[in-house]
Design an enzyme around this catalytic site. Sequence first.
Site, PDB file in Angstrom:
ATOM      1  N   HIS A  75       0.842  -1.196   0.000  1.00 42.64           N
ATOM      2  CA  HIS A  75       0.000   0.000   0.000  1.00 42.64           C
ATOM      3  C   HIS A  75       0.876   1.244   0.000  1.00 42.64           C
ATOM      4  O   HIS A  75       1.781   1.368   0.812  1.00 42.64           O
ATOM      5  CB  HIS A  75      -0.913   0.015   1.236  1.00 42.64           C
ATOM      6  N   TYR A 207      -8.810   6.141   7.584  1.00 42.54           N
ATOM      7  CA  TYR A 207      -8.857   6.567   8.985  1.00 42.54           C
ATOM      8  C   TYR A 207      -9.873   7.714   9.046  1.00 42.54           C
ATOM      9  O   TYR A 207      -9.630   8.779   8.460  1.00 42.54           O
ATOM     10  CB  TYR A 207      -7.485   7.063   9.450  1.00 42.54           C
ATOM     11  N   PRO A 298      -3.393   1.129  18.776  1.00 43.87           N
ATOM     12  CA  PRO A 298      -3.183   0.602  17.417  1.00 43.87           C
ATOM     13  C   PRO A 298      -3.336   1.612  16.282  1.00 43.87           C
ATOM     14  O   PRO A 298      -3.090   1.267  15.126  1.00 43.87           O
ATOM     15  CB  PRO A 298      -4.231  -0.509  17.291  1.00 43.87           C
ATOM     16  N   LYS A 302       1.683   0.277  14.823  1.00 39.90           N
ATOM     17  CA  LYS A 302       3.103   0.134  15.176  1.00 39.90           C
ATOM     18  C   LYS A 302       3.448  -1.087  16.040  1.00 39.90           C
ATOM     19  O   LYS A 302       4.613  -1.483  16.109  1.00 39.90           O
ATOM     20  CB  LYS A 302       3.565   1.389  15.942  1.00 39.90           C
ATOM     21  N   TYR A 389       4.573   6.773   9.606  1.00 43.67           N
ATOM     22  CA  TYR A 389       3.720   5.607   9.355  1.00 43.67           C
ATOM     23  C   TYR A 389       4.519   4.487   8.689  1.00 43.67           C
ATOM     24  O   TYR A 389       4.367   3.311   9.022  1.00 43.67           O
ATOM     25  CB  TYR A 389       2.535   6.007   8.472  1.00 43.67           C
TER      26      TYR A 389
HETATM   27  P1  FAD Z   1       2.095 -11.047  21.813  1.00 46.68           P
HETATM   28  O1  FAD Z   1       1.624 -11.139  20.414  1.00 46.68           O
HETATM   29  O2  FAD Z   1       1.133 -10.610  22.861  1.00 46.68           O
HETATM   30  O3  FAD Z   1       2.676 -12.481  22.186  1.00 46.68           O
HETATM   31  C1  FAD Z   1       2.971 -12.856  23.520  1.00 46.68           C
HETATM   32  C2  FAD Z   1       2.805 -14.355  23.647  1.00 46.68           C
HETATM   33  O4  FAD Z   1       3.189 -14.753  24.946  1.00 46.68           O
HETATM   34  C3  FAD Z   1       1.361 -14.793  23.463  1.00 46.68           C
HETATM   35  O5  FAD Z   1       1.297 -15.851  22.527  1.00 46.68           O
HETATM   36  C4  FAD Z   1       0.933 -15.237  24.856  1.00 46.68           C
HETATM   37  O6  FAD Z   1      -0.034 -16.265  24.829  1.00 46.68           O
HETATM   38  C5  FAD Z   1       2.258 -15.696  25.439  1.00 46.68           C
HETATM   39  N1  FAD Z   1       2.324 -15.682  26.891  1.00 46.68           N
HETATM   40  C6  FAD Z   1       1.773 -14.802  27.753  1.00 46.68           C
HETATM   41  N2  FAD Z   1       2.072 -15.113  29.024  1.00 46.68           N
HETATM   42  C7  FAD Z   1       2.859 -16.215  28.957  1.00 46.68           C
HETATM   43  C8  FAD Z   1       3.486 -17.018  29.959  1.00 46.68           C
HETATM   44  N3  FAD Z   1       3.370 -16.739  31.260  1.00 46.68           N
HETATM   45  N4  FAD Z   1       4.210 -18.087  29.554  1.00 46.68           N
HETATM   46  C9  FAD Z   1       4.329 -18.373  28.226  1.00 46.68           C
HETATM   47  N5  FAD Z   1       3.756 -17.668  27.248  1.00 46.68           N
HETATM   48  C10 FAD Z   1       3.031 -16.581  27.606  1.00 46.68           C
HETATM   49  N6  FAD Z   1      -1.250  -3.752  16.752  1.00 46.68           N
HETATM   50  C11 FAD Z   1      -1.471  -3.154  15.602  1.00 46.68           C
HETATM   51  O7  FAD Z   1      -0.526  -2.614  15.023  1.00 46.68           O
HETATM   52  N7  FAD Z   1      -2.742  -3.153  15.067  1.00 46.68           N
HETATM   53  C12 FAD Z   1      -3.816  -3.782  15.695  1.00 46.68           C
HETATM   54  O8  FAD Z   1      -4.919  -3.794  15.196  1.00 46.68           O
HETATM   55  C13 FAD Z   1      -3.599  -4.422  16.908  1.00 46.68           C
HETATM   56  N8  FAD Z   1      -4.605  -5.054  17.584  1.00 46.68           N
HETATM   57  C14 FAD Z   1      -4.345  -5.657  18.792  1.00 46.68           C
HETATM   58  C15 FAD Z   1      -5.366  -6.298  19.510  1.00 46.68           C
HETATM   59  C16 FAD Z   1      -5.116  -6.882  20.767  1.00 46.68           C
HETATM   60  C17 FAD Z   1      -6.234  -7.566  21.546  1.00 46.68           C
HETATM   61  C18 FAD Z   1      -3.807  -6.823  21.308  1.00 46.68           C
HETATM   62  C19 FAD Z   1      -3.525  -7.421  22.672  1.00 46.68           C
HETATM   63  C20 FAD Z   1      -2.796  -6.192  20.571  1.00 46.68           C
HETATM   64  C21 FAD Z   1      -3.048  -5.611  19.326  1.00 46.68           C
HETATM   65  N9  FAD Z   1      -2.036  -4.992  18.563  1.00 46.68           N
HETATM   66  C22 FAD Z   1      -2.278  -4.379  17.402  1.00 46.68           C
HETATM   67  C23 FAD Z   1      -0.672  -4.979  18.974  1.00 46.68           C
HETATM   68  C24 FAD Z   1       0.135  -6.101  18.313  1.00 46.68           C
HETATM   69  O9  FAD Z   1      -0.687  -7.177  17.975  1.00 46.68           O
HETATM   70  C25 FAD Z   1       1.184  -6.468  19.320  1.00 46.68           C
HETATM   71  O10 FAD Z   1       2.034  -5.342  19.472  1.00 46.68           O
HETATM   72  C26 FAD Z   1       2.001  -7.712  18.948  1.00 46.68           C
HETATM   73  O11 FAD Z   1       1.195  -8.865  19.078  1.00 46.68           O
HETATM   74  C27 FAD Z   1       3.217  -7.827  19.873  1.00 46.68           C
HETATM   75  O12 FAD Z   1       3.837  -9.050  19.695  1.00 46.68           O
HETATM   76  P2  FAD Z   1       4.543  -9.766  20.918  1.00 46.68           P
HETATM   77  O13 FAD Z   1       5.128 -11.014  20.358  1.00 46.68           O
HETATM   78  O14 FAD Z   1       5.382  -8.808  21.642  1.00 46.68           O
HETATM   79  O15 FAD Z   1       3.354 -10.097  21.947  1.00 46.68           O
HETATM   80  C1  PHB Z   2      -5.427  -3.711  10.946  1.00 46.86           C
HETATM   81  O1  PHB Z   2      -5.494  -4.005   9.739  1.00 46.86           O
HETATM   82  O2  PHB Z   2      -5.748  -4.519  11.829  1.00 46.86           O
HETATM   83  C2  PHB Z   2      -4.947  -2.373  11.339  1.00 46.86           C
HETATM   84  C3  PHB Z   2      -4.492  -1.512  10.373  1.00 46.86           C
HETATM   85  C4  PHB Z   2      -4.064  -0.236  10.746  1.00 46.86           C
HETATM   86  C5  PHB Z   2      -4.098   0.137  12.063  1.00 46.86           C
HETATM   87  C6  PHB Z   2      -4.539  -0.744  13.030  1.00 46.86           C
HETATM   88  C7  PHB Z   2      -4.986  -1.999  12.662  1.00 46.86           C
HETATM   89  O3  PHB Z   2      -3.697   1.384  12.409  1.00 46.86           O
END
Ligand code: FAD
Ligand code: PHB
Length: 428
Positions: A75, A207, A298, A302, A389
């Site tokens: 995009h 947005y 979100p 990022k 972005y």
């Molecule tokens: P996570 O993806 O949270 O992975 C952490 C992992 O650790 C999980 O699999 C969990 O099950 C595991 N875990 C937790 N505790 C333990 C334990 N005690 N022992 C072993 N394993 C454990 N970002 C965007 O940019 N756009 C979005 O739309 C967006 N939507 C989101 C929606 C939700 C509900 C959440 C929570 C986050 C969202 N984010 C979004 C943020 C983005 O998804 C996260 O920044 C990203 O997942 C970070 O990756 P991570 O690997 O650090 O953590």
């Molecule tokens: C998404 O596609 O889930 C998405 C895209 C842009 C954002 C947040 C979420 O800023």
Amino acid sequence: MMRTRTQVGIVGAGPAGLLLAHLLARRGIESVLIEIRSREYCEARQRAGVLEDGSVSLLRGAGVGDRLDRQGLEHGGIYLQFGGERHHIDFRDLTGGRTVTVYAQTEVVKDLIARRLADRGGDAIRFSVSDTEVAELDSDRPVLRYTDADGTRHEVICDAIAGCDGFHGICRPAIPAGALTVWERDYPYAWLGILADIPPSTDELIYAHHPAGFALHSLRSPTVSRLYLQVDPDERIETWSDERIWAELARRFELPGWTLQQGPVLDKSITPMRSFVSAPMRHGRLFLAGDAAHIVPPTGAKGLNLALADVAVLAPALEALLHGDGEPAASYSDSCLARVWRSTHFSWWMTTMLHRTPGADEMEQQLQLSQLRYVVSSRAAATSLAENYTGFVPLPTGPLSTGPAPTGAPPSGAPPTGAPPVQAERSQ
Ligand code: FAD
Ligand code: PHB
């Protein structure tokens, strides 16, 4: 109790933990990766969808970009909608050709899980574990404990532990409270997100600022849309029927001559909005990465990119540490925090410019509209949005592998040999 030994214990198989395990394996470094959820749960969890070009280069350079290259949708901009008008922000034009790629976090996670299992076999990721603990963090032999799905308790002696267990994990709380500084902001709104079995009604993400609240039209593929609505943080999902969600989305995106296509809702959930940074991202031999250390709302897309960037810095730092050079590990936290704070500011800026604050006076809306008009009419302001972005702080450059793995440490499952050094490309 089963006692084993590894080089790096990794807690959490989200994007951060999975990519770290893979980057370490490519340097010949053995790790044990544990996850409290099942594989099915991790692969189905709906979250982010936008990758910066630096993240795409990182995944490609790490040899896990094949499906991303085939199915990711490049995009070159976004739309900002406000005051009944929709304006295009052209990233390619503003940043000298930079883009983002729409490729869902679920797909990044599936690709990384498949790759780990193909490289290392069935025990590469220990899913569905419980009672995870980390201890002895100040020693040079930190300890990871967990109970596996069959009920056997394990103790793994490590050289270092990576806390990649998200915001609600156990690693950050294992650091003594006085050793961390925390900055936190909760927002008085949440996002209701849906996945819909309908082709997107737009060629770029929209947005939308609206007096009733923010809305975002994103997508997952040419046939699946992802949409979000600003709702109150205490809103219950049960009160939002599919009809009500579509009606509210249609209202907030309304534009003469344009129609929001509606279809079956495949998934819906509500996500709270928070900014959170804890520092340093290291305590002794425990290193935090991704959401375990920082959360952004979100709106700037990022979170996933920050998680991937952290481990791109962490993998070579751990490799150097295991070879006796502690300097990169000592600077790990500061190297990441520069990017984290830039993304934290950008995400806060996008969020507060586009959301309606419950109870705010009329002046807030006028200030937001003035800022939005400025962004779409000033090339300098639009360029600022575009470069943030698409990713402003570049990922580490240069070869990420510094030499062969130390011998003698891996207790089980020989590390892969002959893997080419990983090259992280500059994101611009
Ligand atoms: P996570 O993806 O949270 O992975 C952490 C992992 O650790 C999980 O699999 C969990 O099950 C595991 N875990 C937790 N505790 C333990 C334990 N005690 N022992 C072993 N394993 C454990 N970002 C965007 O940019 N756009 C979005 O739309 C967006 N939507 C989101 C929606 C939700 C509900 C959440 C929570 C986050 C969202 N984010 C979004 C943020 C983005 O998804 C996260 O920044 C990203 O997942 C970070 O990756 P991570 O690997 O650090 O953590
Ligand atoms: C998404 O596609 O889930 C998405 C895209 C842009 C954002 C947040 C979420 O800023």
